[in-house]
Scaffold this active site. Sequence first.
Site, PDB file in Angstrom:
ATOM      1  N   HIS A 182      46.164  -2.157-134.479  1.00  0.00           N
ATOM      2  CA  HIS A 182      46.546  -2.575-133.128  1.00  0.00           C
ATOM      3  C   HIS A 182      46.988  -1.318-132.374  1.00  0.00           C
ATOM      4  CE1 HIS A 182      49.201  -4.452-130.086  1.00  0.00           C
ATOM      5  NE2 HIS A 182      48.563  -5.581-130.320  1.00  0.00           N
TER       6      HIS A 182
ATOM      7  N   ASP B 299      52.668  -2.819-140.780  1.00  0.00           N
ATOM      8  CA  ASP B 299      52.738  -3.610-139.555  1.00  0.00           C
ATOM      9  C   ASP B 299      52.465  -5.053-139.965  1.00  0.00           C
ATOM     10  OD1 ASP B 299      52.163  -5.079-137.319  1.00  0.00           O
ATOM     11  OD2 ASP B 299      50.741  -3.658-136.462  1.00  0.00           O
TER      12      ASP B 299
ATOM     13  N   GLN C 252      51.141  -9.817-137.891  1.00  0.00           N
ATOM     14  CA  GLN C 252      50.257 -10.973-138.080  1.00  0.00           C
ATOM     15  C   GLN C 252      50.427 -11.613-139.452  1.00  0.00           C
ATOM     16  OE1 GLN C 252      48.608 -12.418-135.815  1.00  0.00           O
ATOM     17  NE2 GLN C 252      48.707 -10.849-134.223  1.00  0.00           N
TER      18      GLN C 252
ATOM     19  N   LYS D 182      55.780 -14.043-132.822  1.00  0.00           N
ATOM     20  CA  LYS D 182      54.584 -14.427-133.575  1.00  0.00           C
ATOM     21  C   LYS D 182      54.961 -15.224-134.825  1.00  0.00           C
ATOM     22  CE  LYS D 182      52.097 -10.245-132.172  1.00  0.00           C
ATOM     23  NZ  LYS D 182      51.138 -10.691-131.153  1.00  0.00           N
TER      24      LYS D 182
ATOM     25  N   CYS E 208      43.761  -5.687-127.950  1.00  0.00           N
ATOM     26  CA  CYS E 208      44.557  -4.465-128.185  1.00  0.00           C
ATOM     27  C   CYS E 208      44.043  -3.663-129.370  1.00  0.00           C
ATOM     28  CB  CYS E 208      46.046  -4.774-128.355  1.00  0.00           C
ATOM     29  SG  CYS E 208      46.790  -5.469-126.892  1.00  0.00           S
TER      30      CYS E 208
HETATM   31  C1  LIG Z   1      48.832  -6.352-135.734  1.00  0.00           C
HETATM   32  C2  LIG Z   1      49.754  -6.238-134.563  1.00  0.00           C
HETATM   33  N1  LIG Z   1      50.571  -5.186-134.466  1.00  0.00           N
HETATM   34  C3  LIG Z   1      51.435  -5.043-133.439  1.00  0.00           C
HETATM   35  C4  LIG Z   1      51.518  -5.981-132.440  1.00  0.00           C
HETATM   36  C5  LIG Z   1      52.488  -5.768-131.324  1.00  0.00           C
HETATM   37  O1  LIG Z   1      53.445  -6.758-131.342  1.00  0.00           O
HETATM   38  P1  LIG Z   1      54.457  -6.931-130.131  1.00  0.00           P
HETATM   39  O2  LIG Z   1      53.620  -7.013-128.904  1.00  0.00           O
HETATM   40  O3  LIG Z   1      55.168  -8.199-130.434  1.00  0.00           O
HETATM   41  O4  LIG Z   1      55.364  -5.745-130.150  1.00  0.00           O
HETATM   42  C6  LIG Z   1      50.679  -7.094-132.493  1.00  0.00           C
HETATM   43  C7  LIG Z   1      50.707  -8.142-131.459  1.00  0.00           C
HETATM   44  O5  LIG Z   1      50.200  -8.100-130.398  1.00  0.00           O
HETATM   45  C8  LIG Z   1      49.776  -7.222-133.572  1.00  0.00           C
HETATM   46  O6  LIG Z   1      48.951  -8.269-133.652  1.00  0.00           O
END
Ligand SMILES: Cc1ncc(COP(=O)(O)O)c(C=O)c1O
Lengths: 400, 128
Positions: free
Chosen positions: A116, A193, A196, A219, A357
């Site tokens: 991401h 990370d 998900q 999430k 993203c």
């Molecule tokens: C795999 C992953 N990493 C990071 C993020 C970033 O999360 P957040 O926007 O809650 O900081 C997301 C969500 O959009 C994600 O799916």
Amino acid sequence: MTGTAAKQHFALFARHPHLAYLDNAASTQTPQAVVGAMASYYTGYRANIHRGVYELSALATGRYENARGALARFINASADEIIFTSGTTAGLNWLALRLTQKFTSRDNVVLTRLEHHANLVPWQQAAKERGFSLRFVELTPGYEIDLASARTLIDENTKVVGFALVSNTLGTISPARELIALAHERGALTIVDAAQAAAHLPLDVRDLEADFVAFSGHKMYGPTGSGVLFGRREHLRRLEPLFYGGEMVSHVTYETAEWAGIPERFEAGTPAIAEAIGLGAAAEFITGLDLAAIRAHETRLTEYALEKVGKEVKIIGPADISRRTGVVSFVIKGAHPHDIADILDKHGVVVRAGHHCTMPLMRYLGLTGATRASLGVYSTAEDIDRLVEGVRYAKKVLCA
Amino acid sequence: MRLELPHSEIEAVYKEMILELFRHPLNKKIPKRYDVKRRGLNPSCGDEIEVMIAWEEGKLSDIGHQGQGCAISQAAASLITDYVKGKTATEILSITNTDMINMLGIPVSYTRIKCALLCLSTIQDALT
Ligand SMILES: Cc1ncc(COP(=O)(O)O)c(C=O)c1O
């Protein structure tokens, strides 16, 4: 309690009984238990924490720290290893800034092709400043992490290995144990990370032996603006704070300051108190439903979705159900993801369209975008049936 | 979030004219000769467009566009590239977002406005 039975916990589904909410990878709905926990802070014992000597503040502080305990139990960590953040992005940015301070041009950081933007752009920026290089573990043609590639990339100059436990675009579950073992063999730190993963797979940081793990409240059926960064105690003890101010100090003169212990030193200023309390309630909500049961439910439904939707579209993600979660991305030749999602929305089916993203991953796969349906604990076979019906209709309109 | 709406609402957006322009976009070409080229990006979906413009005696004499996009962005690109032909830079810069949406003649929701305006804003960028 999963599927239709789980829906009763969510007020939104009472209001929209026919809504097929299939955008859980973007954000999950909020159960009454979480809304209630936050409301009780605002209406029952609202005060700042760690400051007041009065009863109300002590109560608020207690609930805030209880929430930390709930998160620690949720991932099998100790409470002092849980830093409340505003989300995954905040945790990853902090790590990319703080861990790399002494990196030189000889060093490298290894990520994967499926990250991401939140686990890519902070490292790019740090690399530009400090001169270290970034390497990317390749994917197999089956959309999985290529461990052979990881073996050649992770070397004695690798300082950090960072990866998504579950891809928000492909649904791929990374071979976390193997990646972490490879990293540790070379003396590199590991960052997981888990954005998900948190609401979908049991997460045990001790068992994983991860050094750092970041995830987001919104999430995992928790509030927006909340999240956790887990760090192993021995690492947190030697890391510098990112922000300076109240709460994070133990002794201050006009010239100098000493830091409080962990994790307080990483939580400068008044935190998102209601959100932390809500996140604690979300962790307990998930544990109450049982993550193993959630995983089993979502796996069954994913299998159903892959079979039914797979007849209509090209699925972009692993076929092996044991190596993926309920993030189901797909493309339809001649139809743009935006149009598909728009038509599905008008059918009462909520999905996401675009690059999710992960722009570099899209380019790597030779795609400009994809449509993504993603499951949650309350998803049902009926939701999938409506998705399939909507996809058929979208094809009729767009591909005539 | 619109729940279980009749297909007629889908048809209000995905009108035959829009779909026809999506399948067979106008001016989707690289002009033989052009003076300026500009790339535009829709950050919300990652779609990219490229416009190439040729001038003759102070007027836009030819225009082409390249790239991928959704039905709304492709239809909008078709309509706007036709509309700007023969116009001066001043005339083109005075085209408003509302003009563009009226040209499409469909309800454009908040999330699709960027799709509808991408080509127009790229053309206007190319002139400044
Ligand atoms: C795999 C992953 N990493 C990071 C993020 C970033 O999360 P957040 O926007 O809650 O900081 C997301 C969500 O959009 C994600 O799916």
